[in-house]
Design a protein around this motif. Structure first.
Motif, PDB file in Angstrom:
ATOM      1  N   MET A 136       0.755  -1.270  -0.142  1.00 17.30           N
ATOM      2  CA  MET A 136       0.046   0.044   0.064  1.00 17.30           C
ATOM      3  C   MET A 136       0.841   1.304   0.019  1.00 17.30           C
ATOM      4  O   MET A 136       0.253   2.317  -0.233  1.00 17.30           O
ATOM      5  N   GLU A 137       2.101   1.079   0.258  1.00 20.18           N
ATOM      6  CA  GLU A 137       3.075   2.150   0.185  1.00 20.18           C
ATOM      7  C   GLU A 137       3.344   2.748  -1.352  1.00 20.18           C
ATOM      8  O   GLU A 137       3.485   3.811  -1.687  1.00 20.18           O
ATOM      9  N   LYS A 138       3.034   1.785  -2.231  1.00 16.82           N
ATOM     10  CA  LYS A 138       3.530   1.961  -3.686  1.00 16.82           C
ATOM     11  C   LYS A 138       2.130   1.833  -4.633  1.00 16.82           C
ATOM     12  O   LYS A 138       2.102   2.571  -5.753  1.00 16.82           O
ATOM     13  N   VAL A 139       0.934   1.349  -4.308  1.00 17.15           N
ATOM     14  CA  VAL A 139      -0.193   1.262  -4.924  1.00 17.15           C
ATOM     15  C   VAL A 139      -1.348   1.349  -4.079  1.00 17.15           C
ATOM     16  O   VAL A 139      -1.331   1.225  -2.829  1.00 17.15           O
ATOM     17  N   ASP A 140      -2.395   1.764  -4.413  1.00 17.60           N
ATOM     18  CA  ASP A 140      -3.820   1.935  -3.977  1.00 17.60           C
ATOM     19  C   ASP A 140      -4.437   0.414  -4.106  1.00 17.60           C
ATOM     20  O   ASP A 140      -4.346  -0.039  -5.494  1.00 17.60           O
ATOM     21  N   PHE A 141      -5.487   0.217  -3.424  1.00 14.58           N
ATOM     22  CA  PHE A 141      -6.189  -0.885  -3.642  1.00 14.58           C
ATOM     23  C   PHE A 141      -7.751  -0.676  -3.483  1.00 14.58           C
ATOM     24  O   PHE A 141      -7.988   0.141  -2.726  1.00 14.58           O
ATOM     25  N   ALA A 142      -8.393  -1.451  -4.312  1.00 17.64           N
ATOM     26  CA  ALA A 142      -9.952  -1.652  -4.274  1.00 17.64           C
ATOM     27  C   ALA A 142      -9.989  -2.943  -3.505  1.00 17.64           C
ATOM     28  O   ALA A 142      -9.480  -3.916  -3.820  1.00 17.64           O
ATOM     29  N   GLY A 143     -11.185  -3.210  -3.009  1.00 20.85           N
ATOM     30  CA  GLY A 143     -11.643  -4.262  -2.510  1.00 20.85           C
ATOM     31  C   GLY A 143     -11.645  -4.112  -0.978  1.00 20.85           C
ATOM     32  O   GLY A 143     -11.752  -3.451  -0.307  1.00 20.85           O
ATOM     33  N   PRO A 144     -11.348  -5.441  -0.379  1.00 22.36           N
ATOM     34  CA  PRO A 144     -11.080  -6.700  -1.047  1.00 22.36           C
ATOM     35  C   PRO A 144     -12.242  -7.368  -1.539  1.00 22.36           C
ATOM     36  O   PRO A 144     -13.262  -7.095  -1.287  1.00 22.36           O
ATOM     37  N   TYR A 145     -12.042  -8.320  -2.427  1.00 18.56           N
ATOM     38  CA  TYR A 145     -12.952  -9.065  -3.133  1.00 18.56           C
ATOM     39  C   TYR A 145     -12.926 -10.722  -2.794  1.00 18.56           C
ATOM     40  O   TYR A 145     -13.777 -11.162  -3.294  1.00 18.56           O
ATOM     41  N   LYS A 161      -1.233   4.477  -7.374  1.00 14.11           N
ATOM     42  CA  LYS A 161      -1.359   5.238  -6.159  1.00 14.11           C
ATOM     43  C   LYS A 161      -1.812   6.573  -6.489  1.00 14.11           C
ATOM     44  O   LYS A 161      -1.452   7.366  -7.599  1.00 14.11           O
ATOM     45  N   GLY A 162      -2.859   7.050  -5.894  1.00 16.85           N
ATOM     46  CA  GLY A 162      -3.595   8.415  -5.933  1.00 16.85           C
ATOM     47  C   GLY A 162      -4.768   8.210  -6.909  1.00 16.85           C
ATOM     48  O   GLY A 162      -5.419   9.394  -6.824  1.00 16.85           O
ATOM     49  N   ASN A 163      -4.943   7.256  -7.637  1.00 14.62           N
ATOM     50  CA  ASN A 163      -6.135   7.299  -8.441  1.00 14.62           C
ATOM     51  C   ASN A 163      -7.568   6.820  -7.648  1.00 14.62           C
ATOM     52  O   ASN A 163      -8.154   5.745  -7.944  1.00 14.62           O
ATOM     53  N   LYS A 164      -7.998   7.781  -7.039  1.00 17.82           N
ATOM     54  CA  LYS A 164      -9.119   7.461  -6.028  1.00 17.82           C
ATOM     55  C   LYS A 164     -10.331   7.530  -6.804  1.00 17.82           C
ATOM     56  O   LYS A 164     -11.147   6.407  -6.499  1.00 17.82           O
ATOM     57  N   GLU A 165     -10.646   8.036  -8.018  1.00 15.11           N
ATOM     58  CA  GLU A 165     -11.764   7.911  -8.639  1.00 15.11           C
ATOM     59  C   GLU A 165     -11.845   6.553  -9.228  1.00 15.11           C
ATOM     60  O   GLU A 165     -13.185   5.919  -9.228  1.00 15.11           O
ATOM     61  N   LEU A 166     -10.803   5.949 -10.013  1.00 13.36           N
ATOM     62  CA  LEU A 166     -10.993   4.494 -10.366  1.00 13.36           C
ATOM     63  C   LEU A 166     -11.291   3.409  -9.392  1.00 13.36           C
ATOM     64  O   LEU A 166     -12.047   2.601  -9.403  1.00 13.36           O
ATOM     65  N   LYS A 167     -10.266   3.688  -8.187  1.00 15.48           N
ATOM     66  CA  LYS A 167     -10.701   2.903  -6.932  1.00 15.48           C
ATOM     67  C   LYS A 167     -12.249   2.771  -6.548  1.00 15.48           C
ATOM     68  O   LYS A 167     -12.696   1.812  -6.233  1.00 15.48           O
ATOM     69  N   ARG A 168     -12.732   4.065  -6.439  1.00 19.43           N
ATOM     70  CA  ARG A 168     -14.252   4.218  -6.146  1.00 19.43           C
ATOM     71  C   ARG A 168     -15.167   3.532  -7.289  1.00 19.43           C
ATOM     72  O   ARG A 168     -15.936   2.512  -6.778  1.00 19.43           O
ATOM     73  N   LYS A 169     -14.867   3.593  -8.443  1.00 23.86           N
ATOM     74  CA  LYS A 169     -15.766   3.073  -9.547  1.00 23.86           C
ATOM     75  C   LYS A 169     -15.583   1.226  -9.284  1.00 23.86           C
ATOM     76  O   LYS A 169     -16.465   0.652  -9.437  1.00 23.86           O
ATOM     77  N   ILE A 170     -14.484   0.919  -8.922  1.00 24.96           N
ATOM     78  CA  ILE A 170     -14.105  -0.518  -9.016  1.00 24.96           C
ATOM     79  C   ILE A 170     -14.848  -1.130  -7.813  1.00 24.96           C
ATOM     80  O   ILE A 170     -15.512  -2.226  -7.778  1.00 24.96           O
ATOM     81  N   ASN A 171     -14.750  -0.426  -6.651  1.00 27.14           N
ATOM     82  CA  ASN A 171     -15.501  -0.866  -5.570  1.00 27.14           C
ATOM     83  C   ASN A 171     -16.919  -0.922  -5.811  1.00 27.14           C
ATOM     84  O   ASN A 171     -17.399  -1.799  -5.283  1.00 27.14           O
ATOM     85  N   ASP A 172     -17.418   0.270  -6.405  1.00 31.95           N
ATOM     86  CA  ASP A 172     -18.801  -0.015  -6.823  1.00 31.95           C
ATOM     87  C   ASP A 172     -19.205  -1.136  -7.641  1.00 31.95           C
ATOM     88  O   ASP A 172     -20.283  -1.899  -7.298  1.00 31.95           O
ATOM     89  N   ALA A 173     -18.336  -1.447  -8.581  1.00 32.13           N
ATOM     90  CA  ALA A 173     -18.375  -2.649  -9.405  1.00 32.13           C
ATOM     91  C   ALA A 173     -18.374  -3.911  -8.451  1.00 32.13           C
ATOM     92  O   ALA A 173     -19.235  -4.891  -8.554  1.00 32.13           O
TER      93      ALA A 173
END
Length: 269
Positions: free
Chosen positions: A107-116, A224-236
């Motif tokens: 998580m220091e290098k990338v952001d995560f959606a999920g867990p799934y 890292k920092g792409n909050k919008e994509l993370k939000r969309k993936i979590n919704d999916a």
């Protein structure tokens, strides 16, 4: 020189826009690059005919659909355990769905959606080997895992510090080493091991020892920092669970008898 009437000009512009696909045509989206594993039966597998199968593939395809991409617009790219962060950092893929366990170091290098998905670390041995029944039995033996995996690190640090370790670039290489008796066990998540054991041609050759050595929360990695994509993936992902597609994908890829955890609550919002 005759000046065209305004209506004629408008008609020409409208025709050009239609022909070029402007104004929201799906063709504008291009392709969506997604990182997956190519050698994990049941998780992410590139079959001999070039198609892709596995739970992560189904999850990635569902998420892509929710983002507006049909299957034919998905470009699956192979990732290894030790290069997932780099591919995201250098925009080689938009996101990674590759049995990617969420942990603080990553998580220091990338952001995560999920867990799934929740898996548990286990051991795979040859079917006739009765000498390995618990992790400590590996102290006088050799295990195999992939470079960059958290599984071998967990065993060496906490459970079997004297165990030998063979690191390979892919799990398929570990399976060959196990089959050829160059190692005594293979360790990674039980979902991955179960996929290998059930693979056509492997029936009856290997067995899982039934260990729950860790909880592995699979997440979808994004830059890292792409909050919008993370939000969309979590919704999916939430939608995939709610409409039953998640459970159907689990049963299809791991079998009706696989003991899986319920869909985990998304905690990366």
């Amino acid at each position: 020189m005759k000046v065209p009437q305004a209506g004629a000009v408008a008609a020409v512009i409208a025709l050009a826009l239609t022909a070029s696909g402007c104004g929201g045509n799906e063709d504008d989206k291009g392709t969506l690059s997604i990182g997956i594993k190519f050698d994990q039966p049941g998780i992410g597998m590139r079959e001999t005919d070039g198609t892709f199968t596995g739970f992560d593939v189904d999850v990635a395809t569902y998420v892509a659909k929710e983002l507006g991409y049909k299957p034919e617009r998905i470009e699956f790219k192979q990732v290894y355990s030790n290069d997932r962060e780099l591919l995201l950092q250098y925009n080689e893929v938009q996101f990674v769905v590759a049995s990617y366990s969420i942990n603080e170091k990553r998580m220091e290098k990338v952001d995560f959606a999920g867990p799934y998905f929740v898996a548990h670390q286990d051991l795979l041995t040859r079917a006739g080997d009765t000498s390995i029944n618990k992790p400590e039995d590996l102290n006088s033996k050799t295990m195999c895992s992939v470079t960059g995996s958290t599984s071998a690190e967990n065993l060496k640090k906490n459970l079997a510090p004297k165990a030998g370790l063979l690191e390979q670039s892919g799990y398929s290489d570990c399976l060959v080493a196990l089959q050829d008796s160059r190692v005594d066990a293979m360790t990674t998540d039980n979902a991955i091991l179960a996929g290998y054991a059930a693979r056509k041609g492997n029936e009856g050759k290997f067995k899982l020892t039934g260990q729950n050595l860790s909880n592995e929360n699979y997440g979808i990695g994004v830059k890292k920092g792409n909050k919008e994509l993370k939000r969309k993936i979590n919704d999916a992902l939430k939608k995939m669970v709610a409409d039953g597609s998640w459970e159907s994908a689990v049963k299809k890829n791991f079998g009706e008898n696989y003991k899986y955890e319920p869909a985990p609550q998304i905690t990366t919002g």
